[in-house]
Motif scaffolding. Structure first.
Motif, PDB file in Angstrom:
ATOM      1  N   LEU A  79       7.203  -0.946  20.156  1.00 62.35           N
ATOM      2  CA  LEU A  79       7.044  -0.802  21.604  1.00 62.35           C
ATOM      3  C   LEU A  79       8.018  -1.703  22.343  1.00 62.35           C
ATOM      4  O   LEU A  79       8.632  -1.300  23.334  1.00 62.35           O
ATOM      5  N   ALA A  80       8.184  -2.928  21.857  1.00 61.10           N
ATOM      6  CA  ALA A  80       9.090  -3.872  22.508  1.00 61.10           C
ATOM      7  C   ALA A  80      10.521  -3.343  22.486  1.00 61.10           C
ATOM      8  O   ALA A  80      11.287  -3.516  23.427  1.00 61.10           O
ATOM      9  N   THR A  81      10.889  -2.680  21.371  1.00 59.98           N
ATOM     10  CA  THR A  81      12.252  -2.153  21.273  1.00 59.98           C
ATOM     11  C   THR A  81      12.467  -0.971  22.208  1.00 59.98           C
ATOM     12  O   THR A  81      13.527  -0.817  22.800  1.00 59.98           O
ATOM     13  N   TYR A  82      11.452  -0.102  22.298  1.00 60.36           N
ATOM     14  CA  TYR A  82      11.712   1.197  22.923  1.00 60.36           C
ATOM     15  C   TYR A  82      11.195   1.346  24.345  1.00 60.36           C
ATOM     16  O   TYR A  82      11.454   2.360  24.981  1.00 60.36           O
ATOM     17  N   TRP A  83      10.465   0.324  24.878  1.00 63.87           N
ATOM     18  CA  TRP A  83       9.927   0.571  26.216  1.00 63.87           C
ATOM     19  C   TRP A  83      10.993   0.756  27.283  1.00 63.87           C
ATOM     20  O   TRP A  83      10.792   1.562  28.208  1.00 63.87           O
TER      21      TRP A  83
ATOM     22  N   PHE B 168      13.658   8.095  15.731  1.00 68.87           N
ATOM     23  CA  PHE B 168      14.471   6.958  15.286  1.00 68.87           C
ATOM     24  C   PHE B 168      13.636   5.916  14.573  1.00 68.87           C
ATOM     25  O   PHE B 168      14.037   5.368  13.558  1.00 68.87           O
ATOM     26  N   SER B 169      12.459   5.623  15.138  1.00 68.76           N
ATOM     27  CA  SER B 169      11.666   4.507  14.630  1.00 68.76           C
ATOM     28  C   SER B 169      10.735   4.933  13.509  1.00 68.76           C
ATOM     29  O   SER B 169      10.196   4.087  12.798  1.00 68.76           O
ATOM     30  N   GLY B 170      10.540   6.247  13.335  1.00 70.96           N
ATOM     31  CA  GLY B 170       9.598   6.701  12.325  1.00 70.96           C
ATOM     32  C   GLY B 170       8.190   6.212  12.588  1.00 70.96           C
ATOM     33  O   GLY B 170       7.434   5.900  11.671  1.00 70.96           O
ATOM     34  N   ASN B 171       7.864   6.126  13.851  1.00 73.48           N
ATOM     35  CA  ASN B 171       6.595   5.521  14.255  1.00 73.48           C
ATOM     36  C   ASN B 171       6.115   6.218  15.519  1.00 73.48           C
ATOM     37  O   ASN B 171       6.916   6.572  16.382  1.00 73.48           O
ATOM     38  N   ALA B 172       4.805   6.437  15.629  1.00 74.87           N
ATOM     39  CA  ALA B 172       4.297   7.237  16.734  1.00 74.87           C
ATOM     40  C   ALA B 172       4.123   6.437  18.028  1.00 74.87           C
ATOM     41  O   ALA B 172       3.762   7.002  19.056  1.00 74.87           O
ATOM     42  N   SER B 173       4.394   5.135  17.988  1.00 74.10           N
ATOM     43  CA  SER B 173       4.131   4.311  19.175  1.00 74.10           C
ATOM     44  C   SER B 173       4.899   4.756  20.423  1.00 74.10           C
ATOM     45  O   SER B 173       4.315   4.815  21.499  1.00 74.10           O
ATOM     46  N   PRO B 174       6.212   5.082  20.305  1.00 73.98           N
ATOM     47  CA  PRO B 174       6.914   5.509  21.526  1.00 73.98           C
ATOM     48  C   PRO B 174       6.285   6.751  22.143  1.00 73.98           C
ATOM     49  O   PRO B 174       6.180   6.861  23.379  1.00 73.98           O
ATOM     50  N   LEU B 175       5.818   7.675  21.295  1.00 68.85           N
ATOM     51  CA  LEU B 175       5.188   8.888  21.807  1.00 68.85           C
ATOM     52  C   LEU B 175       3.907   8.547  22.553  1.00 68.85           C
ATOM     53  O   LEU B 175       3.625   9.095  23.634  1.00 68.85           O
ATOM     54  N   MET B 176       3.136   7.601  21.988  1.00 74.58           N
ATOM     55  CA  MET B 176       1.919   7.163  22.670  1.00 74.58           C
ATOM     56  C   MET B 176       2.257   6.541  24.019  1.00 74.58           C
ATOM     57  O   MET B 176       1.619   6.820  25.022  1.00 74.58           O
ATOM     58  N   LEU B 177       3.317   5.708  24.009  1.00 75.60           N
ATOM     59  CA  LEU B 177       3.726   5.060  25.259  1.00 75.60           C
ATOM     60  C   LEU B 177       4.127   6.117  26.283  1.00 75.60           C
ATOM     61  O   LEU B 177       3.776   6.019  27.467  1.00 75.60           O
ATOM     62  N   GLY B 178       4.855   7.148  25.819  1.00 76.35           N
ATOM     63  CA  GLY B 178       5.241   8.220  26.723  1.00 76.35           C
ATOM     64  C   GLY B 178       4.027   8.922  27.305  1.00 76.35           C
ATOM     65  O   GLY B 178       3.952   9.179  28.512  1.00 76.35           O
TER      66      GLY B 178
ATOM     67  N   ILE C  10      10.695  11.559  30.271  1.00 77.17           N
ATOM     68  CA  ILE C  10       9.806  10.742  29.433  1.00 77.17           C
ATOM     69  C   ILE C  10       9.605  11.337  28.037  1.00 77.17           C
ATOM     70  O   ILE C  10       9.814  10.674  27.026  1.00 77.17           O
ATOM     71  N   LEU C  11       9.219  12.620  28.009  1.00 75.05           N
ATOM     72  CA  LEU C  11       8.856  13.218  26.717  1.00 75.05           C
ATOM     73  C   LEU C  11      10.042  13.236  25.758  1.00 75.05           C
ATOM     74  O   LEU C  11       9.902  12.937  24.570  1.00 75.05           O
ATOM     75  N   ASN C  12      11.218  13.563  26.299  1.00 82.24           N
ATOM     76  CA  ASN C  12      12.417  13.612  25.468  1.00 82.24           C
ATOM     77  C   ASN C  12      12.731  12.239  24.886  1.00 82.24           C
ATOM     78  O   ASN C  12      12.948  12.089  23.677  1.00 82.24           O
ATOM     79  N   GLU C  13      12.746  11.211  25.750  1.00 85.33           N
ATOM     80  CA  GLU C  13      13.022   9.846  25.283  1.00 85.33           C
ATOM     81  C   GLU C  13      11.985   9.427  24.250  1.00 85.33           C
ATOM     82  O   GLU C  13      12.313   8.790  23.246  1.00 85.33           O
ATOM     83  N   ALA C  14      10.725   9.816  24.491  1.00 75.34           N
ATOM     84  CA  ALA C  14       9.653   9.387  23.590  1.00 75.34           C
ATOM     85  C   ALA C  14       9.787  10.039  22.218  1.00 75.34           C
ATOM     86  O   ALA C  14       9.644   9.377  21.190  1.00 75.34           O
ATOM     87  N   THR C  15      10.083  11.353  22.199  1.00 75.98           N
ATOM     88  CA  THR C  15      10.189  12.014  20.893  1.00 75.98           C
ATOM     89  C   THR C  15      11.433  11.544  20.146  1.00 75.98           C
ATOM     90  O   THR C  15      11.415  11.383  18.932  1.00 75.98           O
ATOM     91  N   THR C  16      12.528  11.299  20.893  1.00 76.78           N
ATOM     92  CA  THR C  16      13.732  10.775  20.245  1.00 76.78           C
ATOM     93  C   THR C  16      13.447   9.408  19.625  1.00 76.78           C
ATOM     94  O   THR C  16      13.797   9.142  18.470  1.00 76.78           O
ATOM     95  N   ALA C  17      12.786   8.555  20.407  1.00 69.08           N
ATOM     96  CA  ALA C  17      12.473   7.211  19.916  1.00 69.08           C
ATOM     97  C   ALA C  17      11.533   7.292  18.720  1.00 69.08           C
ATOM     98  O   ALA C  17      11.653   6.506  17.773  1.00 69.08           O
ATOM     99  N   GLN C  18      10.626   8.256  18.750  1.00 69.93           N
ATOM    100  CA  GLN C  18       9.714   8.406  17.614  1.00 69.93           C
ATOM    101  C   GLN C  18      10.489   8.768  16.354  1.00 69.93           C
ATOM    102  O   GLN C  18      10.233   8.249  15.277  1.00 69.93           O
TER     103      GLN C  18
END
Lengths: 227, 221
Positions: free
Chosen positions: A17-21, A190-200, A180-188
């Protein structure tokens, strides 16, 4: 790791989350810009169409009705893909942002036209006659007498429709708009982690819950006062 | 102009794409047949629970409805389809779409039905209860039939929205109408299949949209 730790690690990982917010925050800005542009242009265009329609030129009204019907019957995503992938073949290159903006504006305009037109029709005929008999012209009657009463009736349905169409800005993700959704899915990805999607998702809820409440408030505020 | 016609209204390409696109059309219809009754049933549940005046029922319900009205359906769909696998829950595209639509639609149908129930006077419930019907029977046999009639245009209009929303299923690679048309487009580099899909959507929904407009204007005049 306990099951709970595994869960928070996959969905609310503080490191990720800290990386991708900041990326998600950028998406929020784009979503807001897109939404604002759609709401302003769509409502303005819809109102203008309803006003033109009240002059009752047969040929023009036929075109307006066709426009409103088609845009209300078509899923916005179909139109977005059509413009985004179809137009470059005939020499127009449309950015994803422009394509989504254009489609959602037209859809909102179609719904606004129908709602405002229903509002204009609902104003009692006597109002027209009274206003005209005081010497106001047709246009003056429309602007000073009819529209103020018509618009009041249209506020609740128009608000709800506008909110529904604004949420469609998420469709931008399909044509590569950095919302938002695009950035969140891209970040997900990259990170292999669902946190950016949750944040989105949380960002969407934080953006839209107040708007849904506002819509409900408007509904009560402008509700028909039954005797 | 000619270039425009061959790019968007290429009839021979449309005919060629028809077998794929018609299969997509069938899947869209299937999806509607599953998703609309499911969402309506969910909405009915939400609306009926809304008549219970107990805060442990009322508050979770308000949160549920507002949450799913606030979150864009596409976001919900993607969270379910590509977020949940991180928790070890993996749905097929069809199941993801059904779940996302159920959550979203039950909130919307629920809001509409609630407004319908609110439009029926309290006296109706009292009268029904006094004949010996219990609370649920009073709602089902007395209130709901009138409530549904009062909000019928809104219910139909929401159903049109749901049918349009099924196009989102293409994003999670469910082979419905738009997905098939987009597949045909990417093979042929020609937008005609999407135009054909658009035509099919209009064919399905235009009569309903027209009817709704007539109905609205009749009420207002």
């Amino acid at each position: 790791m306990t099951a709970f730790e595994r869960f928070t690690d996959a969905f609310f990982n503080t490191e990720v989350l800290a990386t991708y917010w900041p990326v998600i925050a950028k998406g929020v800005v784009v979503t807001c810009q897109l939404a604002a542009a759609v709401v302003v242009c769509g409502i303005a265009m819809g109102m203008a169409l309803a006003i033109v329609r009240s002059y009752r030129f047969k040929a023009i009204n036929f075109l307006i009705v066709c426009f409103a019907d088609i845009l209300r019957a078509l899923p916005p995503l179909v139109l977005i893909l059509l413009l985004y992938f179809g137009l470059p073949n005939v020499g127009f290159n449309l950015s994803g942002f422009l394509a989504v903006w254009l489609v959602l504006t037209l859809v909102l305009a179609a719904f606004t036209e129908e709602i405002v037109w229903a509002g204009i029709l609902s104003v009692n005929k006597g109002q027209w006659q009274a206003a005209r008999s005081t010497g106001l012209s047709f246009t003056q009657t429309l602007i000073y007498v009819i529209l103020p009463q018509a618009v009041r009736l249209t506020v609740p349905p128009l608000t709800n429709r506008t909110i529904a169409i604004t949420k469609n800005t998420a469709l931008g993700t399909v044509v590569g708009v950095g919302e938002i959704l695009n950035e969140a899915t891209t970040a997900q990805a990259f990170s292999g982690n669902a946190s950016p999607l949750m944040l989105g998702a949380i960002a969407y809820v934080m953006l839209f819950v107040p708007i849904v409440y506002f819509g409900r408030w408007i509904e009560n505020r402008f509700a028909w006062k039954r005797a | 102009m000619e270039q425009f016609l061959t790019q968007f209204f290429n009839v021979s390409l449309m005919l060629e794409a028809w077998p794929i696109v018609s299969r997509g059309l069938l899947m869209t219809l299937l999806l509607c047949v599953v998703v609309v009754p499911l969402g309506f049933a969910g909405g009915l549940m939400v609306a009926l629970l809304g008549t219970v005046e107990h805060r442990w029922v009322r508050w979770p319900l308000v949160v549920y409805v507002d949450f799913f009205r606030a979150i864009p359906p596409l976001v919900l769909l993607i969270v379910i389809h590509s977020g949940l696998p991180f928790a070890g829950i993996r749905f097929s595209p069809f199941a993801s779409v059904c779940l996302a639509f159920f959550l979203n639609n039950s909130a919307y149908y629920g809001e509409i039905l609630r407004a319908g129930i609110d439009s029926i006077g309290k006296g109706q419930v009292d009268a029904a209860r006094s004949t010996g019907l219990n609370a649920l029977q009073a709602q089902i046999y007395v209130v709901l039939p009138q409530a549904i009639r009062n909000v019928l245009p809104d219910l139909v209009s929401n159903t049109v929205e749901v049918v349009k929303l099924t196009s989102l299923a293409s994003v999670v690679a469910f082979h419905e109408l738009l997905y098939s048309a987009e597949m045909a487009r990417s093979i042929t580099y020609n937008a005609s299949p999407i135009v054909m899909a658009a035509g099919l959507y209009i064919l399905m929904l235009w009569p309903v949209v027209r009817m709704l407009s007539r109905f609205e204007h009749r009420i207002s005049s």
